[in-house]
Design a protein around this motif. Sequence first.
Motif, PDB file in Angstrom:
ATOM      1  N   VAL A   1       0.828  -1.199   0.000  1.00  0.00           N
ATOM      2  CA  VAL A   1       0.000   0.000   0.000  1.00  0.00           C
ATOM      3  C   VAL A   1       0.867   1.255   0.000  1.00  0.00           C
ATOM      4  O   VAL A   1       0.557   2.251  -0.659  1.00  0.00           O
ATOM      5  N   ILE A   2       1.985   1.200   0.716  1.00  0.00           N
ATOM      6  CA  ILE A   2       2.885   2.352   0.769  1.00  0.00           C
ATOM      7  C   ILE A   2       3.415   2.684  -0.626  1.00  0.00           C
ATOM      8  O   ILE A   2       3.439   3.850  -1.042  1.00  0.00           O
ATOM      9  N   ILE A   3       3.833   1.657  -1.374  1.00  0.00           N
ATOM     10  CA  ILE A   3       4.344   1.884  -2.721  1.00  0.00           C
ATOM     11  C   ILE A   3       3.248   2.449  -3.629  1.00  0.00           C
ATOM     12  O   ILE A   3       3.486   3.369  -4.420  1.00  0.00           O
ATOM     13  N   SER A   4       2.044   1.919  -3.517  1.00  0.00           N
ATOM     14  CA  SER A   4       0.922   2.423  -4.320  1.00  0.00           C
ATOM     15  C   SER A   4       0.609   3.874  -3.981  1.00  0.00           C
ATOM     16  O   SER A   4       0.336   4.683  -4.869  1.00  0.00           O
ATOM     17  N   LEU A   5       0.646   4.200  -2.686  1.00  0.00           N
ATOM     18  CA  LEU A   5       0.368   5.574  -2.271  1.00  0.00           C
ATOM     19  C   LEU A   5       1.420   6.536  -2.805  1.00  0.00           C
ATOM     20  O   LEU A   5       1.094   7.650  -3.232  1.00  0.00           O
ATOM     21  N   ILE A   6       2.672   6.130  -2.794  1.00  0.00           N
ATOM     22  CA  ILE A   6       3.737   6.983  -3.345  1.00  0.00           C
ATOM     23  C   ILE A   6       3.503   7.217  -4.838  1.00  0.00           C
ATOM     24  O   ILE A   6       3.638   8.341  -5.338  1.00  0.00           O
ATOM     25  N   ARG A   7       3.129   6.162  -5.558  1.00  0.00           N
ATOM     26  CA  ARG A   7       2.893   6.284  -6.997  1.00  0.00           C
ATOM     27  C   ARG A   7       1.701   7.202  -7.279  1.00  0.00           C
ATOM     28  O   ARG A   7       1.708   7.982  -8.241  1.00  0.00           O
ATOM     29  N   LYS A   8       0.655   7.126  -6.454  1.00  0.00           N
ATOM     30  CA  LYS A   8      -0.583   7.856  -6.736  1.00  0.00           C
ATOM     31  C   LYS A   8      -0.625   9.275  -6.168  1.00  0.00           C
ATOM     32  O   LYS A   8      -1.321  10.140  -6.702  1.00  0.00           O
ATOM     33  N   LEU A   9       0.117   9.512  -5.088  1.00  0.00           N
ATOM     34  CA  LEU A   9       0.027  10.810  -4.414  1.00  0.00           C
ATOM     35  C   LEU A   9       1.160  11.769  -4.776  1.00  0.00           C
ATOM     36  O   LEU A   9       1.080  12.961  -4.451  1.00  0.00           O
ATOM     37  N   PHE A  10       2.205  11.264  -5.469  1.00  0.00           N
ATOM     38  CA  PHE A  10       3.331  12.133  -5.816  1.00  0.00           C
ATOM     39  C   PHE A  10       3.595  12.075  -7.312  1.00  0.00           C
ATOM     40  O   PHE A  10       3.428  11.030  -7.952  1.00  0.00           O
ATOM     41  N   SER A  11       3.996  13.215  -7.879  1.00  0.00           N
ATOM     42  CA  SER A  11       4.299  13.279  -9.309  1.00  0.00           C
ATOM     43  C   SER A  11       5.569  12.494  -9.618  1.00  0.00           C
ATOM     44  O   SER A  11       6.377  12.217  -8.723  1.00  0.00           O
ATOM     45  N   GLU A  12       5.759  12.159 -10.912  1.00  0.00           N
ATOM     46  CA  GLU A  12       6.887  11.313 -11.304  1.00  0.00           C
ATOM     47  C   GLU A  12       8.222  11.943 -10.946  1.00  0.00           C
ATOM     48  O   GLU A  12       9.156  11.251 -10.549  1.00  0.00           O
ATOM     49  N   ASN A  13       8.321  13.276 -11.063  1.00  0.00           N
ATOM     50  CA  ASN A  13       9.603  13.922 -10.766  1.00  0.00           C
ATOM     51  C   ASN A  13       9.867  14.062  -9.255  1.00  0.00           C
ATOM     52  O   ASN A  13      10.893  14.602  -8.847  1.00  0.00           O
ATOM     53  N   LYS A  14       8.923  13.561  -8.421  1.00  0.00           N
ATOM     54  CA  LYS A  14       9.134  13.573  -6.973  1.00  0.00           C
ATOM     55  C   LYS A  14       9.155  12.161  -6.390  1.00  0.00           C
ATOM     56  O   LYS A  14       9.183  12.006  -5.161  1.00  0.00           O
ATOM     57  N   ILE A  15       9.144  11.140  -7.262  1.00  0.00           N
ATOM     58  CA  ILE A  15       9.139   9.767  -6.758  1.00  0.00           C
ATOM     59  C   ILE A  15      10.457   9.448  -6.052  1.00  0.00           C
ATOM     60  O   ILE A  15      10.476   8.868  -4.964  1.00  0.00           O
ATOM     61  N   GLY A  16      11.581   9.821  -6.684  1.00  0.00           N
ATOM     62  CA  GLY A  16      12.877   9.611  -6.041  1.00  0.00           C
ATOM     63  C   GLY A  16      12.964  10.373  -4.727  1.00  0.00           C
ATOM     64  O   GLY A  16      13.480   9.862  -3.723  1.00  0.00           O
ATOM     65  N   TRP A  17      12.445  11.613  -4.719  1.00  0.00           N
ATOM     66  CA  TRP A  17      12.402  12.419  -3.492  1.00  0.00           C
ATOM     67  C   TRP A  17      11.598  11.702  -2.417  1.00  0.00           C
ATOM     68  O   TRP A  17      12.007  11.637  -1.255  1.00  0.00           O
TER      69      TRP A  17
END
Length: 462
Positions: free
Chosen positions: A117-133
Motif C-alpha cells: 500500500v505504501i508503494i501504491s500511495l507513493i505512486r498515486k500521491l506524488f508526481s513522477e519527478n518527486k518519486i525519487g524524493w
Amino acid sequence: MKNKINDQLLIIIISMGVFSGVMSTSMITIAFPDIVKEFNVTFGELQWRNILFFSIFAVGLPFFGKLSDRLEARKQFLFGLCLFSISSLLSGLINSWYCFLFFQSLQALADAMILPVIISLIRKLFSENKIGWAFGWFSTVLSVATLTGPALGGLIIDYTSWNGIFICLCAISLLNAILAFLYLPNVSPSNVIIKVGFLSAFCLLGAIVSMQIIFMSQTLTTKIFSLVFSLGFLALFLYGERRKNGDLSLLPKGIFKNKIFINASIRVFCLFLVVNSIVLFVPSYMQEIHNITPVIVGGILLGQALMTFLFARYSGKVADKKPRTILSLGILTSISGSMFLLFSTSISSVIYYSVTFILIGLGGTFTMPSQNKIALLSVPSDQTGNYMGVFQMIQFITGAFAAGFFGSIIQNQKGNISIEGFQFVMIVNLIFLLLALASVVFDWRILNSRKKVDAQLNETEI
C-alpha cells in the motif's frame, strides 16, 4: 473530510507504516540469544521464526499488492497497522514457543498488508519527478527506525527483558494508526476488476517453506519428502498461474517480457540475501564469538543507521537523475563492508565493526531509492501494486532463504555460531554482490539496445 497536510508530512506518515516492522527486525536480532534461552531452543530452531516470518511476509506482498489495486488503500493500511499492534503485543506476552511462532506469523501478515500500500500511495500521491524524493524520505524514515531500533532494543534487553521490545512495537504502531486515520487521504482504487488468487499464494508459500525444511533437516528421508512437496507445490503454482492467465493469478500479465523489471528482481534478490544474512547473524556473531554486549552491538548498528539517516535524502535526489550510477556506487560500498566482515573473525574491536557497519549502511542508502525507482517506473501504472508486490516478495523472501540455507551452515554441532560457517556465509555474500553489480551492466545494455531501436525507427519515419 481529512485534514490537508504538505507533501513532507504526508510521506512521513505513509513511511511510518513500516516503522515498527523495521524496528522489530533490528531489535529482535539483538534479542535472539535471550529468546533462545527463554524458550529453550537452539540457534538453528530459532531460524523457524525467521523462515515463517519472511515466507509469509514475502508471499503476502504480491497477494496484498494486487488487493491494494482493487481496494481502497487507506483501509488496508489501517487494518494492517491494527493487526501488527495486536500480534506484537501477544508475541511479548506469551510463554509458549509455538504460540510465539504463530503470533510472529500474524505480524508478518500485517507487514505484508502495509508495505504494498505504501508503494501504491507513493505512486498515486506524488508526481513522477518527486518519486525519487519520496523514496528518499521513505529511506530517511526507515533509517530513523534502524537508528533507534538497535540502541533502544539493547537498553530494553539490558534493563527489562526481551518481552518489552514487543510492547514498544505495539505502542508505536498504534500511534501510526492514529496519525494515518486523521491525515491519510483516500485514494481511489483502480477501475479494473481484479480477482486475487488465494490458491496461488498458498501453493507458493508451501513451496518456499518446504525448501527451507530441505536446508534445516538433518535426515535424508525428511529432505527427500520436503523436496517432493516443494516441487509439487511449485508445479501447482506454475500450472495455476498459466491456466488462470492473469485473472486469479498472483503474477501480473506480461511480467516475464519486462526485461528491466526481471533484471531488477534478480538484482534485489542478490542484494537482500546479503542484507538479511548480515541482519540475522552478525549481531549474534558479535555477541557469541567476540563477547560484545547487546548495548554495544546496538551502538555499532546505530552508526550504520546514522549514515543512512544523513545520506538518504541526498541519495533519493541523485536517484532521480542517475539511478544506475548511484546504484553501482552503493553495491561497491556494500562489497567493501562485506570484505571487512570476512576478515573480522580474529578482531573484537568495536571501532572496526563500527566502520564496517557504516560502510554497509552507506551501501544500502545508495541502492534503495534507485533500485525502487528503476523497478517502479518499469511497470504499468494501473498494476503498480501487483508488480511491486512481486518485487517486494522477491526482496523479502531472501530472509527465509538466509535463515534456512545460511542458518544450517553457520552453526556448529552444539547449535552455536561457528567461525568457519560465518566465513563461508561472507564469501557467498561477496559472490551475490558481484552478481548484482553485473546486473547493472546488463541494465545499461538493455537501455542502449532500446535507444538504438528508437533511433532506427525515427530514421525510418523521416
